[in-house]
Enzyme design. Sequence first.
Site, PDB file in Angstrom:
ATOM      1  CG  HIS A 121      -7.505  -5.846  -2.724  1.00 22.47           C
ATOM      2  ND1 HIS A 121      -8.621  -5.046  -2.709  1.00 22.47           N
ATOM      3  CD2 HIS A 121      -6.793  -5.533  -1.620  1.00 22.47           C
ATOM      4  CE1 HIS A 121      -8.576  -4.271  -1.628  1.00 22.47           C
ATOM      5  NE2 HIS A 121      -7.478  -4.550  -0.952  1.00 22.47           N
ATOM      6  CG  ASP A 198      -5.019  -4.408  -8.717  1.00 25.11           C
ATOM      7  OD1 ASP A 198      -4.304  -3.420  -8.508  1.00 25.11           O
ATOM      8  OD2 ASP A 198      -5.703  -4.954  -7.827  1.00 25.11           O
ATOM      9  CD  GLN A 201       0.104  -4.366  -2.438  1.00 30.90           C
ATOM     10  OE1 GLN A 201       1.295  -4.123  -2.200  1.00 30.90           O
ATOM     11  NE2 GLN A 201      -0.855  -4.033  -1.594  1.00 30.90           N
ATOM     12  CE  LYS A 224      -2.619  -0.609  -1.996  1.00 39.89           C
ATOM     13  NZ  LYS A 224      -2.849  -0.705  -0.572  1.00 39.89           N
ATOM     14  CB  CYS A 362      -9.018  -6.498   1.137  1.00 34.96           C
ATOM     15  SG  CYS A 362      -9.255  -5.236   2.356  1.00 34.96           S
TER      16      CYS A 362
HETATM   17  N1  C6P Z   1      -4.410  -3.338  -0.594  1.00 41.89           N
HETATM   18  C1  C6P Z   1      -3.382  -3.997   1.498  1.00 41.89           C
HETATM   19  O1  C6P Z   1      -3.059  -3.820   2.669  1.00 41.89           O
HETATM   20  P1  C6P Z   1      -6.933   1.153  -2.824  1.00 41.89           P
HETATM   21  O2  C6P Z   1      -7.616   0.833  -1.531  1.00 41.89           O
HETATM   22  O3  C6P Z   1      -7.888   1.564  -3.885  1.00 41.89           O
HETATM   23  O4  C6P Z   1      -5.777   2.127  -2.705  1.00 41.89           O
HETATM   24  O5  C6P Z   1      -6.230  -0.212  -3.309  1.00 41.89           O
HETATM   25  C2  C6P Z   1      -6.968  -1.387  -3.417  1.00 41.89           C
HETATM   26  C3  C6P Z   1      -6.095  -2.540  -3.781  1.00 41.89           C
HETATM   27  C4  C6P Z   1      -6.246  -3.111  -5.028  1.00 41.89           C
HETATM   28  N2  C6P Z   1      -5.468  -4.134  -5.422  1.00 41.89           N
HETATM   29  C5  C6P Z   1      -4.517  -4.649  -4.631  1.00 41.89           C
HETATM   30  C6  C6P Z   1      -3.675  -5.768  -5.135  1.00 41.89           C
HETATM   31  C7  C6P Z   1      -4.328  -4.116  -3.346  1.00 41.89           C
HETATM   32  O6  C6P Z   1      -3.379  -4.633  -2.564  1.00 41.89           O
HETATM   33  C8  C6P Z   1      -5.146  -3.048  -2.908  1.00 41.89           C
HETATM   34  C9  C6P Z   1      -5.003  -2.485  -1.515  1.00 41.89           C
HETATM   35  C10 C6P Z   1      -4.067  -2.880   0.750  1.00 41.89           C
HETATM   36  O7  C6P Z   1      -3.130  -5.039   0.900  1.00 41.89           O
HETATM   37  C11 C6P Z   1      -5.224  -2.333   1.531  1.00 41.89           C
HETATM   38  S1  C6P Z   1      -6.498  -3.501   1.778  1.00 41.89           S
END
Ligand code: C6P
Length: 405
Positions: A121, A198, A201, A224, A362
Amino acid sequence: MDVDSVRTQFPTLQQMVYDKPLIYLDSGATMQKPLAVIDAMDSYYMHDNSNVHRGVHALSARADKLFNDARSKVRSFINAKSDEEVIFTSGATGAINLVAQSFCQAFMKAGDEIIISEMEHHSNIVPWQLACERMGAVLKVVPVTDAGELDMQAYAELLNEKTKLVALTHVSNVLGTVNPIEKIIELAHKNDIAVLIDAAQSIHHMQIDVQALDCDFLVFSGHKMYGPTGIGVLYGKKHWLEAMPPYQGGGSMIEEVSFDKTTYNKLPFKFEAGTPNIAGVIGLGAAINFIEHIGFDFIVDHEAKLTAHLLKKLGAIEGLRIIGSPEKRASVVSFLIDGIHAHDIATMLDRQGIAVRAGHHCAMPLMKRYGVAATTRATLAIYNTTEEIDKLAEGIVSLQQVFAE
Ligand code: C6P
């Protein structure tokens, strides 16, 4: 535990969209919130609202207790050794930026290398690019195979004495791939290299034990995992966190301030400058209670059944291509349909009450890897049903017919 009783706990799922019952298949972007989370935050604002670490009055003591209890909840949820290893941040992105700034400043020099992958991401790409620019360091990228898996041979070959950090996603937000992080960590540690995982997900799909994994850092977002937005966690091994300089300056992170010299607070406060997102922390604690109440046995089993059903249904649609076919996957599926743009698919499904995400998710480098600009993505959670997946498949076929006319 059954899905009907789970669904009743989510107020947002009880609504109609364009006169159709809402089918929410965008949990990868953010999850719906159960009443228990909404109530916990509501109760804090209704009864206990006060700042933390500061006051001596009754409300402040109550807020402190709720805040500290939530930290302990996170600690036991991921099996960290101590509460000191749990830093509250604004989200996974905030946590990665903290490490990219502070770890790199303390432990890296020009010419050193950081390894990420092609399936990251943007939140696990750009902070490292910025750090590399600052330090004169080099970013190395593990390629992704056609099946949507990390090329582990290439990963092993990238590790060398210049590598200071490996930062990889546990689950791809586009492909659903569950990466072999145990092996990734083991290989890095053989070379004395720290690893950041990370878990944005994965944290809600499977039990994560940071001690068993032996990762050096792990990041995730509250929103999430059935919790609120604006709150996330950085787990870090204590010896790293102690050796890392503060990320931001302000209240709470200091021990003593003078114009000659300022000293810093102990962990975890050293990394939590300013008034934290207290309601968010309390909501996150409630989200963990909720997940533990449902139990990972149910979560893993239900999501595996849903994912298999989704793959079968989508796989049977002519002209639909699923991106990636990883051996181990979570409930995230991206697809393309011949002749229809991803955004049109999502817009037309929305008219049927079905919420999916379309775009680059993203993850622009991964889109480039597959030679596409955008995909449509369905992501499932514990409140979804096989009937909803059937409706998605019917919806796709009906919009293919509209385009064929
Ligand atoms: N992905 C998606 O729709 P934040 O924005 O900090 O809560 O998470 C960022 C992030 C980091 N790593 C991974 C693997 C992610 O999937 C995400 C966020 C969302 O896929 C929003 S773009």
